[in-house]
Design an enzyme around this catalytic site. Structure first.
Site, PDB file in Angstrom:
ATOM      1  N   LYS A 112      -5.381  -2.568   5.202  1.00 16.82           N
ATOM      2  CA  LYS A 112      -5.071  -0.986   4.786  1.00 16.82           C
ATOM      3  C   LYS A 112      -5.930  -0.398   5.702  1.00 16.82           C
ATOM      4  O   LYS A 112      -5.665   1.002   5.939  1.00 16.82           O
ATOM      5  CB  LYS A 112      -5.275  -0.923   3.324  1.00 16.82           C
ATOM      6  CG  LYS A 112      -4.004  -1.469   2.626  1.00 16.82           C
ATOM      7  CD  LYS A 112      -3.984  -1.082   1.156  1.00 16.82           C
ATOM      8  CE  LYS A 112      -2.715  -1.519   0.448  1.00 16.82           C
ATOM      9  NZ  LYS A 112      -2.868  -3.111   0.148  1.00 16.82           N
TER      10      LYS A 112
HETATM   11  C1  LIG Z   1      -1.665  -3.824   0.006  1.00 18.10           C
HETATM   12  C2  LIG Z   1      -1.739  -5.386   0.372  1.00 18.10           C
HETATM   13  C3  LIG Z   1      -0.498  -6.063   0.590  1.00 18.10           C
HETATM   14  C4  LIG Z   1       0.953  -5.457   0.522  1.00 18.10           C
HETATM   15  O1  LIG Z   1       1.090  -4.564   1.583  1.00 18.10           O
HETATM   16  P1  LIG Z   1       2.553  -3.706   1.446  1.00 18.10           P
HETATM   17  O2  LIG Z   1       2.159  -2.735   2.435  1.00 18.10           O
HETATM   18  O3  LIG Z   1       2.052  -2.859   0.128  1.00 18.10           O
HETATM   19  O4  LIG Z   1       3.609  -4.551   1.396  1.00 18.10           O
HETATM   20  C5  LIG Z   1      -0.761  -7.450   0.785  1.00 18.10           C
HETATM   21  N1  LIG Z   1      -1.905  -7.851   0.772  1.00 18.10           N
HETATM   22  C6  LIG Z   1      -3.002  -7.416   0.579  1.00 18.10           C
HETATM   23  C7  LIG Z   1      -4.400  -7.989   0.649  1.00 18.10           C
HETATM   24  C8  LIG Z   1      -3.055  -5.825   0.331  1.00 18.10           C
HETATM   25  O5  LIG Z   1      -3.957  -5.133   0.168  1.00 18.10           O
END
Ligand SMILES: *Cc1c(COP(=O)(O)O)cnc(C)c1O
Length: 468
Positions: A112
């Site tokens: 993210k």
């Molecule tokens: C947020 C997250 C996901 C999921 O991603 P999306 O974009 O919501 O599908 C997967 N793995 C980790 C470690 C995350 O922080």
């Protein structure tokens, strides 16, 4: 470039307005009115670019002059400067034809950061230009809050308040939030659950007077700018592995569908992606949808991969908009019916079309631990539980042995040390720049699960700031 709502009943807006708005006023999600083209000569010209330079080339058509090119370039450079690797999103080989795209190099050790570091800067830039301030309020069960705090810390036009359920996030996750001591960062530990935190945030947004007085805003995963910034690493990986001459497949650990939607966008732009594997944990609504063409809501069960513990993936609406030939009213009808009956069914022809690109895969906790142990044994690579599901899915679902398959590493193993230890017998260590995380001073207010108390706290902190 303008943006239109997936439900077809909100005004079209330019990029800067979409960035600040988040959700469209008809309840839909903003999407670009067309997908800009990444043709073969353009992809050829990307060979050898640094990650931040590539980011500017990929994003410029989406931003379409609402941010000056030089400002965008400066923001991209600053956003990725302190990621702990020169390549920003390095590829490592796991097996013949199987690669890991490491998206854990940001300040909070999860993918993210790749979008959030840029989006925080864009927010601040546009707010300053308009002479505005905002108060960002959000609830987190772990990863999102930390990434948002790191993206907003020290920014003049933003105050950020993140609510987390006291005692219910892991120590690494909590410390990544509470050890940030910038004056515009406010951590609130709520005596309650994550759902309580989320309800408090929703109630604050529902209070119109409060919303306007404080300029309440959110940087959640439905914001178009986050999807856009995520397109970049798919392009970077594909180009590194031979695009445009060679096609590539990706396997994506999926929760809210934002990450894999960015891959879909890259393909629509012309990146040669032959397959997308949507990897799920026991919360496998997307896997069942891809198997049957029917999406049926269930109850959320907690797993070792908490960031994928989701039943309703909000960004799926953006794919549905494309599946339904960009018919906004049809999307609105389908989503309203899904919320009411818990069920959404595609026409067989539409489902077959989706399956030409997408495959689903599911791993429960036992399968996740087995994948972590197997990968450690085979390549010496520690995988966090989310990443392990993506790697297992990549191995299980790849359609041929010739096309390179890239599994996305979405979190650093040291974020989930207990699970890694269970699987491998060893505890992964934090990267050097976070080695003193457990000695750093923490700062958080503890509040009861009470709307009045939270509103009063936020109002008082923002007023103090204004007076200073
Ligand atoms: C947020 C997250 C996901 C999921 O991603 P999306 O974009 O919501 O599908 C997967 N793995 C980790 C470690 C995350 O922080």
């Amino acid at each position: 470039m303008r943006y239109i709502s997936t439900r077809g009943a909100a005004p079209a807006l330019p990029f800067d307005d979409v960035l600040l708005a988040g959700l469209a006023e008809d309840g839909g999600l903003y999407v670009p009115e067309f997908w800009p083209s990444l043709d073969a000569p353009t992809l050829e010209s990307f060979h050898g670019l640094a990650y931040d330079e590539l980011a500017v080339r990929v994003m410029a058509p989406f931003i379409a002059g609402t941010i000056a090119d030089a400002d965008l370039a400066a923001m991209a450079k600053a956003a990725y400067r302190d990621f702990g690797h020169h390549a920003t999103a390095p590829l490592r080989q796991l097996d013949t034809g199987l690669w890991l795209l490491d998206l854990t190099r940001g300040p909070t050790l999860a993918f993210k950061d790749y979008a959030m570091q840029l989006v925080g800067r864009m927010f601040d830039h546009i707010l300053k230009r308009r002479g505005r301030r905002v108060t960002i309020v959000g609830a987190t069960s772990g990863d999102t809050g930390a990434a948002a705090i790191e993206a907003c810390r020290g920014r003049a036009a933003i105050d950020i308040f993140i609510l987390h359920p006291r005692g219910r996030v892991s120590e690494v996750q909590r410390r990544l939030m509470t050890t940030v001591t910038d004056r515009n960062v406010h951590n609130i530990a709520i005596d309650g659950t994550f759902d309580d935190c989320q309800d408090l945030v929703k109630a604050m947004f529902a209070d119109r007077a409060l919303r306007e007085r404080l300029g309440l805003s959110a940087v959640n995963s439905i914001n178009w700018a986050r999807v856009m910034a995520q397109i970049v690493y798919y392009v970077a990986a594909a180009v590194a592995l031979g695009a445009p001459a060679r096609a590539v497949a990706f396997s994506v650990p999926t929760g809210n569908f934002g990450n894999v939607l960015a891959a879909y966008g890259a393909r629509r732009m012309g990146l040669p992606i032959s397959q997308l594997v949507v990897a799920s944990n026991a919360n496998d609504i997307l896997h069942r949808f891809l198997e049957t063409g029917r999406m049926k809501m269930g109850a959320v069960v907690p797993t070792l991969s908490p960031s994928m513990d989701i039943q309703v993936s909000s960004n799926f609406e953006r794919l549905l908009f494309e599946i339904l030939d960009r018919d906004g009213p049809a999307v609105a009808r389908a989503i309203v019916a899904f919320r009411k009956d818990g069920c959404l069914t595609l026409e067989p022809s539409a489902w077959r079309e989706v399956r030409t690109l997408f495959d689903g895969h599911r791993e429960d906790d036992a399968g996740t631990l087995a994948a972590m142990a197997a990968e450690y044994g085979a390549s010496g690579e520690f995988l966090d539980p989310h990443t392990a599901i993506g790697v297992a899915a990549a191995r299980a679902r790849r359609r041929d042995a010739v096309t390179p398959m890239v599994a996305l590493a979405t979190a650093h193993p040291a974020k989930f040390p207990d699970a890694v230890e269970r699987a491998t017998g060893l505890r992964p260590s934090l990267p050097a720049r976070l080695a003193d995380l457990f000695e750093r001073e923490e700062r958080a207010a503890t509040l009861p699960n009470d709307l009045g108390a939270v509103k009063a706290f936020v109002t008082a902190r923002v007023a103090l700031k204004g007076a200073a």
